[in-house]
Design a protein around this motif. Structure first.
Motif, mmCIF file in Angstrom:
data_model
loop_
_atom_site.group_PDB
_atom_site.id
_atom_site.type_symbol
_atom_site.label_atom_id
_atom_site.label_comp_id
_atom_site.label_asym_id
_atom_site.label_seq_id
_atom_site.Cartn_x
_atom_site.Cartn_y
_atom_site.Cartn_z
ATOM 1 N N ALA A 156 67.688 -36.689 4.539
ATOM 2 C CA ALA A 156 68.292 -36.477 3.103
ATOM 3 C C ALA A 156 68.957 -37.852 2.789
ATOM 4 N N ARG A 157 70.276 -37.801 3.188
ATOM 5 C CA ARG A 157 71.167 -38.969 2.835
ATOM 6 C C ARG A 157 71.907 -39.311 4.348
ATOM 7 N N ALA A 158 72.106 -40.542 4.688
ATOM 8 C CA ALA A 158 72.753 -41.101 5.539
ATOM 9 C C ALA A 158 74.410 -40.517 5.636
ATOM 10 N N LEU A 169 70.137 -31.835 2.141
ATOM 11 C CA LEU A 169 70.944 -31.588 1.201
ATOM 12 C C LEU A 169 71.468 -33.147 0.350
ATOM 13 N N SER A 170 71.610 -32.851 -1.004
ATOM 14 C CA SER A 170 72.210 -34.180 -1.731
ATOM 15 C C SER A 170 73.370 -34.612 -1.277
ATOM 16 N N THR A 206 62.434 -44.349 10.710
ATOM 17 C CA THR A 206 61.293 -44.609 9.649
ATOM 18 C C THR A 206 62.119 -45.056 8.393
ATOM 19 N N ALA A 207 61.056 -45.611 7.548
ATOM 20 C CA ALA A 207 61.645 -46.501 6.532
ATOM 21 C C ALA A 207 61.882 -45.654 5.244
ATOM 22 N N HIS A 208 62.719 -44.841 5.236
ATOM 23 C CA HIS A 208 62.697 -43.819 3.773
ATOM 24 C C HIS A 208 61.541 -43.573 3.387
ATOM 25 N N VAL A 225 58.248 -34.057 2.325
ATOM 26 C CA VAL A 225 59.371 -34.439 2.865
ATOM 27 C C VAL A 225 59.808 -33.703 4.186
ATOM 28 N N ALA A 226 59.474 -32.286 3.985
ATOM 29 C CA ALA A 226 59.422 -31.232 5.281
ATOM 30 C C ALA A 226 58.499 -31.584 6.276
ATOM 31 N N GLU A 227 57.442 -31.995 5.840
ATOM 32 C CA GLU A 227 56.562 -32.392 6.855
ATOM 33 C C GLU A 227 57.023 -33.581 7.721
#
Length: 298
Positions: free
Chosen positions: A226-228, A198-199, A273-275, A104-106
């Motif tokens: 993370a989350r929209a 963050l969550s 990008t598509a999650h 995810v970080a990359e």
């Protein structure tokens, strides 16, 4: 009775197969994207659900009273399962954190680079027959605010340090990290890049509101893997139009897939990008093994 993996993706199925990962006889794997009706039909006799990306509404639990546990394959289970409702029913909800921190970080790092050098924009123009070289932002020496210093955020902060960025990383609780700052506003102040890790909880919903979106430098890059719901959407759209946000590079959205006519599709200063930030073979392997470990403890 047994466990059902309700929504195995094609990519994960391939990794399980090609890497010869174990699949217990007690787990049935369903590939695809089930509807609510599909969920009810397949889970009627199940006691454990494995869920990778599908919302499990209370109606499914109403129809399938045998379900005693849900293993959400990732973090942020509350986006997919009503945790309060599940708790009232005695349905335990488990998560599998940490499996894809580096992946995810990359991906977030890649989105940042794409936004800084306008890569997606130039790609679209060239494909439409327009040759228009675009200038960009050199990231070395720029300030990045990393919001959230869990496994993914810490990895993102370390990657940014590695290319010579000035890193200010905030977390709701103190972290032993060289880039940690105690105040979110301080981290955001004059940042050229803001990356969210963050969550989504009631406490973090719209954490980046209109006031906080004015704190970074004008024209800053916003990265969200993370989350929209961490960002006040109306304020983000307004500031993209006004230039306060120079570019938004997003892997998460309020509604997924994006519906036809979504305003995200018409914005020019945005990369989508598509999650998919977590989707690498290495992360998928680790995800499956951690899921099996959680299942084995039930």
């Amino acid at each position: 009775m047994g466990a059902i993996f309700v929504d195995c993706t094609e990519e994960l199925a391939r990794v399980i197969r090609t890497r010869e990962l174990p699949v217990p006889d007690t787990i049935k794997i369903n590939e695809g994207n089930p509807t609510e009706a599909n969920l009810v039909a397949m889970c009627a006799q199940a006691d454990v659900l494995l869920v990778e990306h599908t919302v499990v509404p209370p109606a499914v639990l109403d129809a399938c009273p045998s379900i005693r546990a849900i293993i959400f394959m990732g973090t942020g289970a509350g986006t997919y399962v009503d945790l309060h409702d599940a708790a009232k029913r005695g349905v335990k909800v488990y998560t599998t954190p940490g499996y894809g921190d580096r992946s995810v970080a990359e991906h977030a790092f890649g989105l940042m680079f794409s936004a800084a050098r306008r890569i997606a924009e130039m790609d679209r123009k060239i494909r439409s027959g327009i040759w228009s070289p675009q200038g960009g932002l050199q990231l070395m020496g720029q300030k990045i605010a990393v919001v959230g210093l869990g496994g993914i955020g810490a990895c993102m902060a370390d990657l940014a340090v590695g290319i010579g960025m000035e890193v200010a990383a905030w977390n709701r609780t103190p972290r032993d990290h060289r880039a940690f700052v105690a105040e979110l506003d301080e981290a955001l102040e004059n940042a050229n890049v803001v990356s969210l890790h963050l969550s989504l909880t009631p406490e973090t919903a719209e954490l980046l509101n209109a006031r906080r979106l004015l704190l970074p430098a004008k024209g800053f890059i916003l990265v969200n893997t993370a989350r929209a719901g961490l960002v006040e959407e109306a304020a983000m759209f307004r500031m993209l139009a006004e230039g306060q946000i120079g570019h938004a590079a997003l892997d998460v959205f309020p509604e997924e897939p994006l519906p036809p006519g979504s305003p995200y599709l018409s914005l020019k200063n945005i990369t989508l990008t598509a999650h998919a930030a977590y989707m690498t073979d290495s992360a998928y392997k680790e995800l499956w093994l951690r899921t099996l470990n959680a299942y084995g403890k039930l």
